[in-house]
Design a protein around this motif. Structure first.
Motif, mmCIF file in Angstrom:
data_model
loop_
_atom_site.group_PDB
_atom_site.id
_atom_site.type_symbol
_atom_site.label_atom_id
_atom_site.label_comp_id
_atom_site.label_asym_id
_atom_site.label_seq_id
_atom_site.Cartn_x
_atom_site.Cartn_y
_atom_site.Cartn_z
ATOM 1 N N GLY A 1 0.837 -1.206 0.000
ATOM 2 C CA GLY A 1 0.000 0.000 0.000
ATOM 3 C C GLY A 1 0.864 1.245 0.000
ATOM 4 N N SER B 1 2.281 1.858 -3.400
ATOM 5 C CA SER B 1 1.318 2.354 -4.396
ATOM 6 C C SER B 1 0.849 3.754 -4.051
ATOM 7 C CB SER B 1 0.137 1.404 -4.578
ATOM 8 O OG SER B 1 -0.045 0.623 -3.456
ATOM 9 N N ALA B 2 0.840 4.095 -2.759
ATOM 10 C CA ALA B 2 0.482 5.465 -2.400
ATOM 11 C C ALA B 2 1.510 6.438 -2.957
ATOM 12 C CB ALA B 2 0.401 5.609 -0.887
ATOM 13 N N ALA C 1 -4.277 4.484 -6.158
ATOM 14 C CA ALA C 1 -4.283 3.645 -4.962
ATOM 15 C C ALA C 1 -5.561 3.878 -4.170
ATOM 16 C CB ALA C 1 -3.058 3.971 -4.108
ATOM 17 N N ASN C 2 -5.951 5.134 -4.073
ATOM 18 C CA ASN C 2 -7.163 5.468 -3.336
ATOM 19 C C ASN C 2 -8.376 4.819 -3.971
ATOM 20 O OD1 ASN C 2 -7.784 6.773 -1.033
ATOM 21 N ND2 ASN C 2 -7.155 8.777 -1.762
ATOM 22 N N SER D 1 -8.427 2.190 -5.712
ATOM 23 C CA SER D 1 -8.466 0.736 -5.559
ATOM 24 C C SER D 1 -8.661 0.325 -4.110
ATOM 25 C CB SER D 1 -7.220 0.083 -6.152
ATOM 26 O OG SER D 1 -6.272 1.018 -6.483
ATOM 27 N N ILE E 1 -7.151 1.462 -1.285
ATOM 28 C CA ILE E 1 -6.080 1.590 -0.294
ATOM 29 C C ILE E 1 -6.260 2.917 0.421
ATOM 30 C CG2 ILE E 1 -3.594 1.765 0.002
ATOM 31 C CD1 ILE E 1 -3.355 0.159 -2.622
ATOM 32 N N THR F 1 -4.798 5.625 1.456
ATOM 33 C CA THR F 1 -3.478 6.255 1.345
ATOM 34 C C THR F 1 -3.235 7.245 2.480
ATOM 35 O OG1 THR F 1 -4.499 7.776 -0.169
ATOM 36 C CG2 THR F 1 -3.201 6.038 -1.128
#
Lengths: 327, 318
Positions: B188, B191-192, B199-200, B202, B204, B206
């Protein structure tokens, strides 16, 4: 026509708040301490503001194109030191000052080329040049303060014309010039439009890369001017004199309502922001708050204003979206 | 798969860089630099502090941020906890120090993720305030002469003569390595840094992850502060010094890209060693200390150029 009005609003919408803040602080300290409202002290505040204002011009330009120049503090130190070193080796003051200005220009070109041509991140580039500059200032001065014995330099910092300090007159003239440049000339419009949207400016045929470099060169040169003036004022050049100027100039610009989004705000905000900071530190001094506390208080005020500004900016964005979707 | 090979090549090139620097200083000053005394002094006694700070800085840089406040948080936590450590009240001291770290981390995180201030400015502000507070609280009176049981943390040896401080640093490194490379949280985090919006979307969180990163930074800073006190036998607000500059330079030259999402904690170790050996080598060569910050600044510029060349190569081959 509407576009011009829009630009005008963008430049001035923050001003009332900051003006009120400055006036409130001023009245508060005038009441709290009788010595605050004396001609001597007011002139002191004005003279102290001058250097930060000149350094702040560069920061304003950099933030207007939605970037930043962290290196102005060390450029300020380095150019003062270089001018002093030149004078130590017997060069006339004029050439020494030119060398100082050249230092600012070179740092500006380095920053500009690294950021605009190579597309590196402006935070890290200017942070790196900041440490290079402060290191070189220490190297050039061998880590100690250099004394300047030059009448012209002394006059730059402490001389008077018709009873008014040259420093103040010079700052007012410089501010006037830059206000004119930003508001009435092509360069000013281009700086605002690059900050507003780089993509659009590029599509309109503005050479964004070149103008970014110009902005950083100007920023470096203004920092150099500030450095030379401060060494004139103190008759000495210290390699660490600029240490806090980067943060303070950034704070003054942001307090003045020039936002990191770019293209919004302007020099009036920086002038008021600088006055506010200087009134705050002078007033705290006057009412007898120890120097170490002042740093904390000023820091907290700056963080508070940063938060308020960021929250306001976000609210405006959300409101803007709402207007789009509700139609 | 292809990207993995390039990652390893990138890593390898940084190791080669480290070797080159060691080789250069060995060549320039064979008697002084490449001796067991000097190398062990650098690796076991100076490296832990720079490495701890650089680890935190890299985590922030991987999430596309930066943490300028770490050195000041370290100073503040030492100043606040020094008295407890001195009186032998280790538990209280530890709690105070870590609480300061967590508090500053939460503050940084909230400013960055909730309020939406750019990381550099937010942490710059926190840096300014915490260092100011440290000077106010310390008020010119330095705490020194800690009990020897406390100083054991830094100077004692439990593991084949390696100072404890180095052992602790290695342990912290492994914990962070596993956390960032082998857990969902670590994924996470990367990807953040790479693309916060994606990312958000999907799922996560962030914001939460980034806040946690800054809390980890605060904890690392507090830990480094405790080690510093034990090592120096004094708590003094001047110890922050060049750590911020060094740790930024270390994580960049180690290969953590400022664009976010790329790099790792093992890159950081190499970067920190590069910076340490350059500083140490310059000291041994008798180069004035004034040159050092200029040189470290140039290393930052060098490493962003290096990064550009590497990423262009990857693009061309890929």
């Amino acid at each position: 026509m509407k576009h011009v009005l829009d630009l005008k609003r963008k430049r001035t919408e923050h001003l009332p708040g900051i003006l009120i803040g400055t006036i409130v602080l001023f009245i508060f300290f005038s009441i709290a301490e009788t010595k605050f409202l004396t001609p001597y002290n007011l002139i002191l505040i004005l003279r102290n503001s001058c250097i930060l204002m000149i350094a702040g011009i560069g920061m304003t330009l950099a933030i207007l194109i939605s970037q930043i120049d962290l290196s102005i503090g060390s450029v300020l130190s380095l150019s003062g030191v270089m001018a002093a070193v030149c004078m130590q080796h017997g060069m006339p003051a004029g050439i020494a000052i030119l060398v100082g200005l050249l230092v600012g220009g070179v740092f500006g070109i380095c920053n500009g080329v690294l950021i605009a041509v190579f597309k590196f991140d402006y935070w890290i580039v200017t942070f790196a040049t900041m440490s290079v500059g402060s290191g070189l200032a220490l190297v050039a001065s061998d880590g100690s303060t250099i004394k300047i014995e030059n009448r012209f330099m002394d006059w730059l910092g402490n001389g008077k014309i018709f009873g008014i300090y040259f420093l103040v007159i010079f700052t007012i003239l410089l501010m006037g010039l830059m206000l004119f440049v930003l508001r009435r000339t092509k360069l000013g419009y281009i700086i605002y439009s690059i900050g507003g949207s780089e993509q659009v400016s590029k599509t309109c045929g503005i050479q964004v890369t070149a103008f970014r470099i110009i902005v950083y060169v100007l920023s470096g040169v203004f920092a150099a001017i500030a450095g030379i003036l401060i060494s004139g004022m103190t008759n000495s050049a210290s390699p660490i004199v600029g240490a806090e100027y980067s943060f303070n100039a950034m704070a003054a610009v942001i307090i003045g309502g020039t936002s990191f989004d770019g293209g919004k705000g302007g020099l009036w905000g920086t002038i008021l922001g600088t006055l506010l900071l200087r009134i705050l530190s002078n007033g705290l001094n006057m009412i007898g708050i120890p120097a170490i506390w002042q740093k904390v208080i000023i820091g907290i005020v700056i963080v508070f204003i940063l938060v308020a500004e960021a929250l306001g900016e976000r609210k405006k964005k959300i409101d803007g979206l709402r207007r789009v979707y509700s139609k | 798969m292809k990207k993995n090979i390039f990652d390893q090549l990138d890593m390898l090139s940084r190791i080669v860089l480290l070797m080159l620097i060691i080789g250069l200083f060995t060549f320039l000053n064979p008697g002084g630099f490449f001796t067991q005394d000097n190398l062990s002094a650098v690796i076991f006694q100076q490296a832990p502090f720079t490495i701890l700070m650089s680890l935190g800085m890299s985590l922030a840089i991987i999430t596309k941020g930066i943490d300028k406040s770490m050195a000041s948080v370290m100073v503040l936590s030492t100043i606040l906890s020094a008295e407890s450590f001195k009186n032998g009240n280790f538990a209280a001291g530890l709690v105070i120090a870590l609480a300061v770290g967590v508090g500053c981390g939460v503050f940084n995180g909230v400013l960055i993720t909730r309020v939406g201030i750019q990381p550099f400015i937010a942490t710059y502000g926190v840096d300014f305030v915490t260092l100011g507070l440290a000077y106010v609280i310390c008020n010119g009176q330095y705490v020194y002469e800690f009990p020897s049981s406390f100083r054991w943390i830094a100077n004692g040896t439990v593991f084949f003569g390696v100072p404890n401080i180095a052992v602790f640093t290695v342990l912290i490194f492994f914990v962070l390595y596993i956390l960032t490379r082998k857990t969902i949280w670590g994924r996470g985090m990367y990807s953040a840094g790479m693309n916060a919006k994606a990312a958000n979307l999907s799922g996560i969180r962030t914001g939460r992850i980034i806040t946690q990163v800054y809390i980890i930074n605060g904890l690392l800073a507090a830990t480094a502060g405790i080690f510093y006190m034990a090592r120096l036998n004094a708590a003094d607000p001047g110890i922050g010094g060049t750590l911020t500059l060094d740790s930024i330079a270390a994580s960049l030259v180690g290969g953590n890209s400022f664009g976010g999402g790329k790099g790792s904690v093992s890159n950081t170790i190499i970067g920190a060693l590069i910076i340490l050996f350059i500083r140490n080598g310059m000291n041994i060569m008798n180069i004035s200390i004034n040159w050092q910050s200029a040189v470290i600044g140039m290393i930052i510029i060098f490493s962003i150029f290096y990064e550009m060349v590497i990423s262009r190569m990857i693009k061309m081959k890929g």
